[in-house]
Every structure is written in structure tokens, then in C-alpha cells.
Design a protein around this motif. Sequence first.
Motif, PDB file in Angstrom:
ATOM      1  N   ILE A  81       0.872  -1.181   0.000  1.00  0.00           N
ATOM      2  CA  ILE A  81       0.000   0.000   0.000  1.00  0.00           C
ATOM      3  C   ILE A  81       0.910   1.233   0.000  1.00  0.00           C
ATOM      4  CG2 ILE A  81      -1.816   1.230   1.257  1.00  0.00           C
ATOM      5  CD1 ILE A  81      -2.569  -1.507   2.487  1.00  0.00           C
ATOM      6  N   ARG A  82       0.770   2.084  -1.031  1.00  0.00           N
ATOM      7  CA  ARG A  82       1.690   3.187  -1.249  1.00  0.00           C
ATOM      8  C   ARG A  82       1.006   4.540  -1.091  1.00  0.00           C
ATOM      9  NH1 ARG A  82       6.289   1.315  -4.004  1.00  0.00           N
ATOM     10  NH2 ARG A  82       6.090  -0.851  -4.748  1.00  0.00           N
ATOM     11  N   ASP A  83       1.819   5.543  -0.798  1.00  0.00           N
ATOM     12  CA  ASP A  83       1.356   6.920  -0.826  1.00  0.00           C
ATOM     13  C   ASP A  83       1.140   7.306  -2.283  1.00  0.00           C
ATOM     14  OD1 ASP A  83       1.485   9.859  -1.035  1.00  0.00           O
ATOM     15  OD2 ASP A  83       1.909   9.762   1.105  1.00  0.00           O
ATOM     16  N   PRO A  84      -0.049   7.789  -2.679  1.00  0.00           N
ATOM     17  CA  PRO A  84      -0.332   8.056  -4.098  1.00  0.00           C
ATOM     18  C   PRO A  84       0.502   9.182  -4.681  1.00  0.00           C
ATOM     19  CG  PRO A  84      -2.085   8.912  -2.719  1.00  0.00           C
ATOM     20  CD  PRO A  84      -1.196   8.107  -1.829  1.00  0.00           C
ATOM     21  N   GLU A  85       1.087  10.049  -3.854  1.00  0.00           N
ATOM     22  CA  GLU A  85       1.894  11.157  -4.364  1.00  0.00           C
ATOM     23  C   GLU A  85       3.359  10.789  -4.489  1.00  0.00           C
ATOM     24  OE1 GLU A  85       1.360  14.771  -2.270  1.00  0.00           O
ATOM     25  OE2 GLU A  85      -0.687  15.094  -2.981  1.00  0.00           O
ATOM     26  N   THR A  86       3.923  10.197  -3.442  1.00  0.00           N
ATOM     27  CA  THR A  86       5.360   9.907  -3.430  1.00  0.00           C
ATOM     28  C   THR A  86       5.691   8.506  -3.894  1.00  0.00           C
ATOM     29  OG1 THR A  86       5.336   9.121  -1.139  1.00  0.00           O
ATOM     30  CG2 THR A  86       5.595  11.498  -1.494  1.00  0.00           C
ATOM     31  N   GLY A  87       4.719   7.616  -3.875  1.00  0.00           N
ATOM     32  CA  GLY A  87       4.969   6.233  -4.235  1.00  0.00           C
ATOM     33  C   GLY A  87       5.620   5.438  -3.121  1.00  0.00           C
ATOM     34  N   GLU A  88       5.857   6.063  -1.979  1.00  0.00           N
ATOM     35  CA  GLU A  88       6.499   5.384  -0.856  1.00  0.00           C
ATOM     36  C   GLU A  88       5.559   4.336  -0.269  1.00  0.00           C
ATOM     37  OE1 GLU A  88       8.371   6.447   3.557  1.00  0.00           O
ATOM     38  OE2 GLU A  88       7.622   8.038   2.241  1.00  0.00           O
ATOM     39  N   VAL A  89       6.132   3.174   0.089  1.00  0.00           N
ATOM     40  CA  VAL A  89       5.331   2.098   0.671  1.00  0.00           C
ATOM     41  C   VAL A  89       4.961   2.460   2.118  1.00  0.00           C
ATOM     42  CG1 VAL A  89       5.284  -0.323   1.366  1.00  0.00           C
ATOM     43  CG2 VAL A  89       6.384   0.334  -0.782  1.00  0.00           C
ATOM     44  N   ILE A  90       3.672   2.404   2.401  1.00  0.00           N
ATOM     45  CA  ILE A  90       3.198   2.665   3.765  1.00  0.00           C
ATOM     46  C   ILE A  90       3.199   1.382   4.582  1.00  0.00           C
ATOM     47  CG2 ILE A  90       1.218   3.437   5.145  1.00  0.00           C
ATOM     48  CD1 ILE A  90       0.377   5.164   2.750  1.00  0.00           C
ATOM     49  N   ASP A  91       2.729   0.292   3.972  1.00  0.00           N
ATOM     50  CA  ASP A  91       2.664  -0.993   4.677  1.00  0.00           C
ATOM     51  C   ASP A  91       2.313  -2.077   3.680  1.00  0.00           C
ATOM     52  OD1 ASP A  91       2.729  -2.797   6.757  1.00  0.00           O
ATOM     53  OD2 ASP A  91       0.735  -2.321   7.535  1.00  0.00           O
ATOM     54  N   HIS A  92       2.508  -3.328   4.075  1.00  0.00           N
ATOM     55  CA  HIS A  92       2.001  -4.478   3.334  1.00  0.00           C
ATOM     56  C   HIS A  92       0.709  -4.895   4.022  1.00  0.00           C
ATOM     57  CE1 HIS A  92       5.817  -5.527   1.107  1.00  0.00           C
ATOM     58  NE2 HIS A  92       6.229  -4.641   1.990  1.00  0.00           N
ATOM     59  N   GLY A  93      -0.360  -5.046   3.247  1.00  0.00           N
ATOM     60  CA  GLY A  93      -1.624  -5.398   3.888  1.00  0.00           C
ATOM     61  C   GLY A  93      -2.602  -6.048   2.939  1.00  0.00           C
ATOM     62  N   LEU A  94      -3.677  -6.552   3.507  1.00  0.00           N
ATOM     63  CA  LEU A  94      -4.756  -7.143   2.726  1.00  0.00           C
ATOM     64  C   LEU A  94      -5.735  -6.054   2.302  1.00  0.00           C
ATOM     65  CD1 LEU A  94      -5.553 -10.375   4.784  1.00  0.00           C
ATOM     66  CD2 LEU A  94      -4.347 -10.242   2.594  1.00  0.00           C
ATOM     67  N   CYS A  95      -6.227  -6.172   1.080  1.00  0.00           N
ATOM     68  CA  CYS A  95      -7.191  -5.198   0.565  1.00  0.00           C
ATOM     69  C   CYS A  95      -8.415  -5.940   0.035  1.00  0.00           C
ATOM     70  CB  CYS A  95      -6.573  -4.372  -0.560  1.00  0.00           C
ATOM     71  SG  CYS A  95      -5.036  -3.546  -0.108  1.00  0.00           S
ATOM     72  N   LEU A  96      -9.599  -5.342   0.282  1.00  0.00           N
ATOM     73  CA  LEU A  96     -10.839  -5.934  -0.197  1.00  0.00           C
ATOM     74  C   LEU A  96     -11.705  -4.858  -0.827  1.00  0.00           C
ATOM     75  CD1 LEU A  96     -10.266  -7.358   2.896  1.00  0.00           C
ATOM     76  CD2 LEU A  96     -12.037  -8.849   1.977  1.00  0.00           C
ATOM     77  N   TRP A  97     -12.434  -5.255  -1.860  1.00  0.00           N
ATOM     78  CA  TRP A  97     -13.329  -4.333  -2.554  1.00  0.00           C
ATOM     79  C   TRP A  97     -14.743  -4.898  -2.523  1.00  0.00           C
ATOM     80  CZ3 TRP A  97     -15.019  -4.722  -8.120  1.00  0.00           C
ATOM     81  CH2 TRP A  97     -15.817  -3.631  -8.478  1.00  0.00           C
ATOM     82  N   PHE A  98     -15.699  -4.049  -2.092  1.00  0.00           N
ATOM     83  CA  PHE A  98     -17.112  -4.431  -2.034  1.00  0.00           C
ATOM     84  C   PHE A  98     -17.899  -3.449  -2.896  1.00  0.00           C
ATOM     85  CE2 PHE A  98     -15.075  -5.478   1.976  1.00  0.00           C
ATOM     86  CZ  PHE A  98     -15.409  -6.809   2.163  1.00  0.00           C
ATOM     87  N   PRO A  99     -18.192  -3.809  -4.141  1.00  0.00           N
ATOM     88  CA  PRO A  99     -18.929  -2.877  -5.007  1.00  0.00           C
ATOM     89  C   PRO A  99     -20.371  -2.710  -4.527  1.00  0.00           C
ATOM     90  CG  PRO A  99     -18.668  -5.000  -6.097  1.00  0.00           C
ATOM     91  CD  PRO A  99     -17.869  -5.073  -4.842  1.00  0.00           C
ATOM     92  N   GLY A 100     -20.870  -1.474  -4.606  1.00  0.00           N
ATOM     93  CA  GLY A 100     -22.265  -1.229  -4.265  1.00  0.00           C
ATOM     94  C   GLY A 100     -23.179  -1.787  -5.355  1.00  0.00           C
ATOM     95  N   PRO A 101     -24.417  -2.125  -5.051  1.00  0.00           N
ATOM     96  CA  PRO A 101     -25.053  -1.940  -3.743  1.00  0.00           C
ATOM     97  C   PRO A 101     -24.851  -3.103  -2.785  1.00  0.00           C
ATOM     98  CG  PRO A 101     -26.679  -2.718  -5.317  1.00  0.00           C
ATOM     99  CD  PRO A 101     -25.385  -2.567  -6.081  1.00  0.00           C
ATOM    100  N   ARG A 102     -24.049  -4.090  -3.170  1.00  0.00           N
ATOM    101  CA  ARG A 102     -23.848  -5.262  -2.316  1.00  0.00           C
ATOM    102  C   ARG A 102     -22.702  -5.009  -1.333  1.00  0.00           C
ATOM    103  NH1 ARG A 102     -23.371 -10.630  -5.674  1.00  0.00           N
ATOM    104  NH2 ARG A 102     -23.380 -11.436  -3.531  1.00  0.00           N
ATOM    105  N   SER A 103     -22.909  -4.017  -0.524  1.00  0.00           N
ATOM    106  CA  SER A 103     -21.940  -3.677   0.521  1.00  0.00           C
ATOM    107  C   SER A 103     -22.709  -3.218   1.744  1.00  0.00           C
ATOM    108  CB  SER A 103     -21.004  -2.563   0.045  1.00  0.00           C
ATOM    109  OG  SER A 103     -21.719  -1.344  -0.103  1.00  0.00           O
ATOM    110  N   PHE A 104     -22.017  -3.000   2.837  1.00  0.00           N
ATOM    111  CA  PHE A 104     -22.690  -2.609   4.074  1.00  0.00           C
ATOM    112  C   PHE A 104     -23.428  -1.286   3.912  1.00  0.00           C
ATOM    113  CE2 PHE A 104     -22.533  -0.238   8.122  1.00  0.00           C
ATOM    114  CZ  PHE A 104     -23.373  -1.043   8.874  1.00  0.00           C
ATOM    115  N   THR A 105     -22.777  -0.321   3.278  1.00  0.00           N
ATOM    116  CA  THR A 105     -23.395   0.995   3.131  1.00  0.00           C
ATOM    117  C   THR A 105     -24.268   1.109   1.893  1.00  0.00           C
ATOM    118  OG1 THR A 105     -21.517   1.872   1.887  1.00  0.00           O
ATOM    119  CG2 THR A 105     -21.454   2.105   4.302  1.00  0.00           C
ATOM    120  N   GLY A 106     -24.161   0.160   0.976  1.00  0.00           N
ATOM    121  CA  GLY A 106     -24.855   0.273  -0.299  1.00  0.00           C
ATOM    122  C   GLY A 106     -24.047   1.024  -1.337  1.00  0.00           C
TER     123      GLY A 106
END
Length: 499
Positions: free
Chosen positions: A81-106
Motif C-alpha cells: 500500500i503506497r502513498d499516491p503522491e510519493t509512491g512510498e510504501v506505507i505498509d504491506h496489507g490485505l485489501c478488499l473491494w465491495f462494489p455497491g449496492p452489495r456492501s454494508f453501506t450500499g
Amino acid sequence: MFLRECLSRGSSRSRAIALRGTSHSCFTNERKGTTICALSSGHGKCGVAVVRVSGSRSMDALKRMTNISKLEPRKAFLRKIRDPETGEVIDHGLCLWFPGPRSFTGEDCVEFHVHGGSAILSRLMQALSRLRVYPAQPGEFTRRAFYNNKLDLTEVEGIADLIEAETEYQRKQALLQADGLLRKLYDSWRKVLSECVASLEAYIDFGEDENIESEVVERAHGALRKLLRGIEEHLADGRKGEILRNGVRTVIVGEPNVGKSSLLNRLVQRNAAIVTPVAGTTRDVIELSANISGYPVLIADTAGITDGTEDIVEAEGVRRARKHAANADFVVVVVDASNFVTSGMTYGDYVREYSSSLGIHELLTEMGKRRFVVVMNKRDLLGEEDERRLSDTEAVLVSCKTENGFQNLLRSLTDRFTDICGNPSAESPTISQARHRNHLTQCLRHLQNYFELCANEQHDMAIAAEEIHKAMRELGRITGHVSTDEILDIIFKNFCIGK
């Protein structure tokens, strides 16, 4: 069939009845269209922290911070996971995507599961802010879920209670509500009202032209009477759900130096109250919370009650003790067992005289036997014959010094708390909020008004039917079909940020 024809032919009043309450009202959201983010896991250092993002910019933020091109919904993937401006790595982590409307918030949602260090989280939130992702307000994720018809207000309140639940039965009740148990019940009632009022409006609008028989009205009246009885039974629950949600207000009362503070310490399992051989050590009310067999209990230790004291501080303590007992859900009356044994009185006479001397006899009589328990303390000072005598009474014999008899006391308390709070179940949903009770009471009043108006031979059916409209609005206010920003603010103000 006939009602559908009536609606299609243009009766404005009938169309309004059929359409009223079929969907949530539209609410104005001043932050609508913005993308929000928040730490949704616990604060402080931890192994894994979850940062949640919701809104139209969620996917763009995910792509720009992970350089991923192809996304699969609801599938976790490990990325830098990187800073979008500098490209520097912030951390290694898991990412998930929940497209609406099948998500908690819709809405489109993203979750970043990263290491729970404060520096990592701070940098991640800064990076998101550069992408015009704004910090969420308390409860904003759940509020958006409500706006997008993912949840109704009873489910929202259930989620809030689930987060706050401290005991097993609180968790069980909150989970049932969050799963929509109350929503289904109240929606079914609104459906009955909607169908009945549609029949009544059809009778009013087309009764003469189409020769609609009065049986239409009688069928509606039968359904309304059945609903009225159902609401009455629902309200006559002894406030079980509300008591379970807020905790059983329990007061320990007794004469000075009978072991009230010692009993409190044993129940909360810590030395919370000062205990000395000196009578009158406790001068004020000490309130603590405890979990007894899954039931939340708010226990108040009070000053020893005695008459004729000239000490103004002690007298004030006695006054407060009686006041707390009068407002309690449950009372524990503590007695020195040796005093009972030496009195030579029967158990019933002794308890009557003892409670009268405390000034609470009438209160206990009014509450009933299931709302109080008599605890005979100082069991360690009794002989075997005295113990056998006490075993034939309704009192619970204990020793706060040795803890002998405490398992019997816990069983007795659990049995009584089950009566007071009930056991949450899908078959018997209970009212958990004072707000619900207020609206249901008003709904019931409007139904009663309707039948009172109909009892008058000269009544105007259109005026009477308006009471059914009002009853529907009261039910709608519970679930959020009819609401105001003021009600929403009250419900969401205590939510934690990130939920």
C-alpha cells in the motif's frame, strides 16, 4: 382485484393509501456524494487494524494506492500500500473491494487490513485525504446504510446495542434486532394497517357507485382488532427488553452491619466497598455493574437503614437507600441469620417485621416475590440445627466470609433475572428501546380512537380512517419510514467512528 381497479381509475386518496409506507422516505444527507474513511477496528496498538472507505472514490483510491488493475469483489489480496503522491510504501496489507449496492453501506466500499501501529494508520489516513477521502463522522457508515435502504432504524439500533453489549443475553437480544427481527414484526403490522385503510378508503370513495358491501369494513375491523390485541400483548412485556438492554437495577438493603457491602464485593468479585466491623461504614449509595449468568446487573450498596438517628449524614444515607429501593427492578434484603434464629419468630413474621422496620414492606409486597430475595448472611456463625431450620424457608443462606452458599444465591438470582429480563428468542421479540414503546403506545391509542369513533352511529368514516393513518405513521417512525433529522441525530450520536 377490485382495489387495484379502484387505484387504476384515479382515486387520489386510495392511491395515497396504497403508496404510503411502501418505501423509506428520502432523507437529505449534507455529505452525500463524498467518500469517507475511518479506522473501524479498535484504537491503540494491535496486530491488525481495519480502515474502511465508502463512496464513489473508493475504487480509485484502492487502485492508486495498490497499483492493481483487475479487482475481484469480496476477495482479499495482499499488496504493498503506497502513498499516491510519493509512491512510498506505507505498509504491506490485505485489501478488499465491495462494489455497491452489495456492501454494508450500499456504496462502493474498500477495506485496508494493515498492521495496527499508530504511525502506519496516521500515514494511511493522510494518503487517503490527498485523494479527497474525508474522515467519517460517528455512525456515518451505518447512517449511509440506512439512507440506502440496507438497514432500518430498528436494525441500526440493534447494531449499536451489539457493539455496546457486555453480557451474553445483551449480545443475543441485540443480534436478533440487528438481524431484522423487530423490523419484520413492525413491517407486518404496517402492512395490515395499509391493507385495512385501503379497504376503508375504497369503501368511502366507491361504496355507493360500485355497491361495495359492508363486509369490506367488517373484515377490516376484524383485522384491526386482532392487530390491536397483538400490540397490547407486545407492550405488556414487563419492559423485559429494556431492562436487559440497560441492566437490572438491583439494590442491596438491610440494617447496619449485616454484611451488605461484603455481599456487594462478592457479587462484583472485587473489594469495591469498604468493609469494617463498625456499623454505619457505608454512608452513601455505591453503584457497580456486574455480569450474573449473562444478565447485566447494576448493583447499588446502600447505607444501613435505621430509624431515629440523630446523625444528619446517616439520615440522608437512609433516605437515599429507600429512594433507590423504590426505583429498583430488584431488591436484595440482607439479614443477619443469627438475629433471625434468636428471635424465635416464624420466617414469614420475621421478614414482615424486618422489612417494615426498613420501611420497604409495602414496596416488596407490590413488587412480588419474584422481584426480591432475602439473603441470610453470616451462615458461618450458625449451628447445624439452625441451618436445617433455615433450609425450609425461602431465604438464601450464605456466608460472605467463607462464600459458603454463594452458588445457591447465584442460581436464585439467575432464576429471578430470567423472569425479569426473559430469554431473547426469535419467536418472542421484545421491545428494547423506550422510543419504540412510546411510538407503539401512540399507535395503540390511535387504533382505540378509531374504534371509539366508529362506535358512534353518526360517525364520519373518513375522519375515523385518519386515525389509521396516524397509527401507520407511528409505526413508520420506529423503523424510519417516517422520520425527522432530530430522531436520526439522537440514534446516531452515540455510534463510534468507523461504524
